[in-house]
Design a protein around this motif. Sequence first.
Motif, PDB file in Angstrom:
ATOM      1  N   ALA A   1       0.917  -0.965  -0.184  1.00 18.30           N
ATOM      2  CA  ALA A   1      -0.420   0.123   0.413  1.00 18.30           C
ATOM      3  C   ALA A   1       0.949   1.155   0.163  1.00 18.30           C
ATOM      4  N   ALA A   2       2.026   1.320   0.583  1.00 16.87           N
ATOM      5  CA  ALA A   2       2.713   2.427   0.815  1.00 16.87           C
ATOM      6  C   ALA A   2       3.247   2.643  -0.591  1.00 16.87           C
ATOM      7  N   GLY A   3       4.261   1.822  -1.016  1.00 20.21           N
ATOM      8  CA  GLY A   3       4.897   1.387  -2.236  1.00 20.21           C
ATOM      9  C   GLY A   3       3.892   2.166  -2.979  1.00 20.21           C
ATOM     10  N   ALA A   4       2.410   1.633  -3.337  1.00 22.05           N
ATOM     11  CA  ALA A   4       1.908   2.108  -4.384  1.00 22.05           C
ATOM     12  C   ALA A   4       1.453   3.303  -4.294  1.00 22.05           C
ATOM     13  N   GLY A   5       0.517   4.039  -3.024  1.00 20.55           N
ATOM     14  CA  GLY A   5       0.105   5.063  -2.629  1.00 20.55           C
ATOM     15  C   GLY A   5       0.873   5.828  -2.768  1.00 20.55           C
ATOM     16  N   LEU A   6       2.369   6.263  -1.992  1.00 17.96           N
ATOM     17  CA  LEU A   6       2.847   6.821  -1.321  1.00 17.96           C
ATOM     18  C   LEU A   6       3.679   7.283  -3.603  1.00 17.96           C
ATOM     19  N   GLY A   7       3.840   6.023  -3.767  1.00 13.90           N
ATOM     20  CA  GLY A   7       4.107   6.123  -5.158  1.00 13.90           C
ATOM     21  C   GLY A   7       3.875   7.074  -6.291  1.00 13.90           C
ATOM     22  N   VAL A   8       2.028   6.927  -6.140  1.00 13.32           N
ATOM     23  CA  VAL A   8       1.143   7.232  -7.203  1.00 13.32           C
ATOM     24  C   VAL A   8       1.393   9.010  -6.740  1.00 13.32           C
ATOM     25  N   LEU A   9       1.371   9.029  -5.310  1.00  9.60           N
ATOM     26  CA  LEU A   9       1.568  10.250  -4.541  1.00  9.60           C
ATOM     27  C   LEU A   9       2.671  11.304  -5.291  1.00  9.60           C
ATOM     28  N   ALA A  10       3.542  10.380  -5.164  1.00 10.56           N
ATOM     29  CA  ALA A  10       4.931  10.892  -5.752  1.00 10.56           C
ATOM     30  C   ALA A  10       4.853  11.324  -7.328  1.00 10.56           C
ATOM     31  N   LEU A  11       4.124  10.701  -7.887  1.00 13.86           N
ATOM     32  CA  LEU A  11       3.814  10.887  -9.994  1.00 13.86           C
ATOM     33  C   LEU A  11       3.374  12.199  -9.605  1.00 13.86           C
ATOM     34  N   ARG A  12       2.738  12.346  -9.207  1.00 11.25           N
ATOM     35  CA  ARG A  12       1.459  13.081  -9.736  1.00 11.25           C
ATOM     36  C   ARG A  12       2.042  14.756  -9.064  1.00 11.25           C
ATOM     37  N   GLU A  13       2.992  14.513  -7.797  1.00 13.63           N
ATOM     38  CA  GLU A  13       3.502  15.637  -7.420  1.00 13.63           C
ATOM     39  C   GLU A  13       5.030  15.996  -8.532  1.00 13.63           C
ATOM     40  N   GLY A  14       5.361  14.911  -8.853  1.00 14.49           N
ATOM     41  CA  GLY A  14       6.944  14.563  -9.722  1.00 14.49           C
ATOM     42  C   GLY A  14       5.772  15.964 -11.307  1.00 14.49           C
ATOM     43  N   VAL A  15       5.167  15.068 -11.550  1.00 16.65           N
ATOM     44  CA  VAL A  15       4.812  15.294 -12.724  1.00 16.65           C
ATOM     45  C   VAL A  15       4.720  16.962 -13.229  1.00 16.65           C
ATOM     46  N   ARG A  16       4.200  17.407 -11.927  1.00 18.32           N
ATOM     47  CA  ARG A  16       3.184  18.849 -12.091  1.00 18.32           C
ATOM     48  C   ARG A  16       4.628  19.608 -11.882  1.00 18.32           C
ATOM     49  N   ARG A  17       5.134  18.688 -10.925  1.00 18.02           N
ATOM     50  CA  ARG A  17       6.184  20.074 -10.783  1.00 18.02           C
ATOM     51  C   ARG A  17       7.825  20.270 -11.870  1.00 18.02           C
ATOM     52  N   GLY A  18       7.429  19.108 -12.009  1.00 16.75           N
ATOM     53  CA  GLY A  18       8.693  18.575 -13.903  1.00 16.75           C
ATOM     54  C   GLY A  18       7.993  19.144 -15.216  1.00 16.75           C
ATOM     55  N   GLY A  19       6.519  19.688 -14.884  1.00 17.46           N
ATOM     56  CA  GLY A  19       5.397  20.023 -15.862  1.00 17.46           C
ATOM     57  C   GLY A  19       5.875  21.675 -15.524  1.00 17.46           C
ATOM     58  N   ALA A  20       5.815  21.816 -14.773  1.00 17.79           N
ATOM     59  CA  ALA A  20       6.065  23.725 -14.656  1.00 17.79           C
ATOM     60  C   ALA A  20       7.078  24.286 -14.286  1.00 17.79           C
ATOM     61  N   LEU A  21       8.662  23.593 -14.256  1.00 16.20           N
ATOM     62  CA  LEU A  21       9.617  23.848 -14.849  1.00 16.20           C
ATOM     63  C   LEU A  21       9.683  23.966 -16.251  1.00 16.20           C
ATOM     64  N   LEU A  22       8.860  22.968 -16.814  1.00  8.61           N
ATOM     65  CA  LEU A  22       9.098  22.836 -18.261  1.00  8.61           C
ATOM     66  C   LEU A  22       8.692  24.230 -18.916  1.00  8.61           C
ATOM     67  N   ASP A  23       7.897  24.797 -18.995  1.00  8.83           N
ATOM     68  CA  ASP A  23       6.707  25.903 -19.010  1.00  8.83           C
ATOM     69  C   ASP A  23       7.499  27.089 -18.693  1.00  8.83           C
TER      70      ASP A  23
END
Lengths: 534, 262
Positions: free
Chosen positions: A498-520
């Motif tokens: 649960a921790a791996g999948a749950g925290l992983g998905v949360l981390a991924l959402r955050e990474g995509v958001r932050r990486g996307g903002a950087l890219l913009d």
Amino acid sequence: MVAVLLRLRLALWRGALRRDTWRVVVLVLGGLWGLGLVAGALTGLAALSGAPVEVARAVVVVGGTLLVVGWTLVPVLAFGVDPSLDPARFATLSVPPRTLAVGLLLGALVGVPGVLSLLVGVGTALAWLRGPAAPALALVAALGGVLGVLTAVALGRLVTSAAAGVLSHRRAREATAVVGVLALALLGPVLASVGELLPALDLEGAGRALDVVAWTPLGLAWAAPADAAAGAWATALTRLALAAAALAALVLAWAAVLARRLESPGPSSAGRPARRHRSSASRLPEGVRWAVASRCLRYWRRDPRYVVAAASSLVMPLVLALLAVLGSLPEVFLWCLGPATGLVLGAALHNDVALDGPAFWSHLAAGVRGVDDRAGRSAALLLWAVPVVAGTTVVGVVLAAGGAALAPEGLARLAGALGAALGLLLAGTAVSAVVSAVRPYPAQAAGESPFSQPSGAALPGSVAQLLTFLLTGLLALPAVLLGALTPLQPWLGPLALAAGAGLGVLALREGVRRGGALLDHRAPELLAAVRRDR
Amino acid sequence: MGESGAAEQTGGPALELRRLVKRFGGRTAVDGVDLVVPVGSVTGLVGPNGAGKTTTLSMATGLLRPDGGTARVLGRDVWSDPVAAKRLVGVLPDGLRLFDRLSGRELVRTTGQLHGLRRDVASARADELLAVLGLAAQGEELVVDYSAGMTKKVALACALVHAPRLLVLDEPFEAVDPVSAAAIREVLARFRAGGGTVVLSSHVMELVERLCDRVVVVAGGRVLAEGTLEEVRGGGTLEERFVELAGGTSHLGEGLAWLRSS
């Protein structure tokens, strides 16, 4: 003419060195490293002078043969290692093929590997400084060494030139390169297991094989001094003569191949249709991010750089598993199979903009939003990496636990390993989404040899990779810890998952958001950096 | 270089550059370029190597951030409102690679999808563009295996697939054989007939004279002359005027005497 070719070679070196200070550093470091190796080899050879003739013979012949094989195979696998004296460049000049062959042969010796090989080749004389006939033996050995190294270079050039026709087709070249990189990656583990098996080897059979090799062009020159040391001077001289004849034949054959290549320097390769995959890529949903993902999925299949990355992330764990099953590695490696694969694959995208190269402009010109770019790339990776990581985890656990894997405790431990593996994969993808938007470092261009490291990539590359791994480990720490504790407390297994999948998905959402903002904000700067690095 | 008549149209000129500046290290590549491209024109950007043509066009299309100045496409600022501006522009850059591990058809379709088109729309347009440009038979081959001319054509298809109103083409005819060049010219003519505006850069003066109704001469990062073709060439040929403006003089003198074969 030969002198002109040699001077050309030196001039090319000087030019390359003057243009790029890093090359000087690399050359010096490479040279020092090589000299260290040579010093070691020479010390070993000198020590052999006290050993029985058979032992010295075995070592020198096997070593010499490996040298010849190395010179032959490495240039073919590593296409583009040194194109500076590519025969095709002489097509417009009127140089007789035989002169060209001799000139290029000697030119190939002017270089770090050539000089070091020659040193070792002549250095074999040290092993034969024994008995009253020492000077004569040393002379035979030095002569044999020079002949052996020349044979190595000539054979390598012949094979390269002959293969060039085949390798001028992009697909063949890329396939060879992929095989070469994987072979290199496997070299270590294979050597390790050979080392384990060696004591069991049938010594008599090995001796017979050695006798055969000693009569082939690969071993002729290296075996000569042993005969002389045993008193069979006639055999020794015969071997030397045969070695010289073989060398002459190689040069002539090479000149013939050169002559043919000079007449038709660039065989053109016709494009072949791409296979139409009705599979994953065309079944993706609508939307910009899925357009990005479908492009990336095709690259994972068609671009050798991606193929190498994907294949080695699969092959390495399989080899480790094999070694663990054979008993050369402790069982804990089997439990780590999935998590290790997850960690490696999670970092696969950490320099993805650099892998796009200047083609990244398409995203810029189309005004692709940063989040769509990040999400698409991550999705393409995860679409195949999640099943792969899950698969390796299951394989590892089943291999380690056998039938007990299906018992409740086994299942709990499987859940624990799976949690750690998925946690690492997702966290790594999240970190990569940010890291690759910060600053790309030089990567191989598409179509370049997977062996060639672009200059100036080593340091920033290691820093970026280390940073990616560290941050990934930090983000996935809960899942990894829970997974590691599962063997003690089985009930922690589902929690780890649960921790791996749950925290992983949360981390991924955050990474995509932050990486996307950087890219913009920084996409034009990234494009400029990628173009500068070319 | 005042406001042109087309500025009264909704949204302003097709392309409007104001005081664009770009420096690379100590070198100023583009030194305050002002440029107005009226809607419906075909404008040729000519200049010697290193004049700043590619740099200017990159900044006008959002690929390179300017150090100063503004770029507007039909009234939308490329750098403060990039999404709106980029929807209106199709770009064919010079010397930048494509995603060449895709087949021609995949590349054009994917580019359309990146612009936000639905897959079936992008797919239909890709088929049509490849057919018009004579690439239908090679549509399934990977772009990396294309010849230079085919690559230019597929890049043009990518620039057109989202139906832009302004096309910015950097050296669209370089390394293109006459047959492909004719196909490209035909597509450009149709694009213009539909109300589109074209900005292209080229070294080939005859081509610019044949295709363009407006010419901009750039050298040393500055605009040396701008106007209709007639205004700029003023009686002579464009080539003569260009060499005069860009300061080309013969360095030959008495040298190379040994080249005579008799």
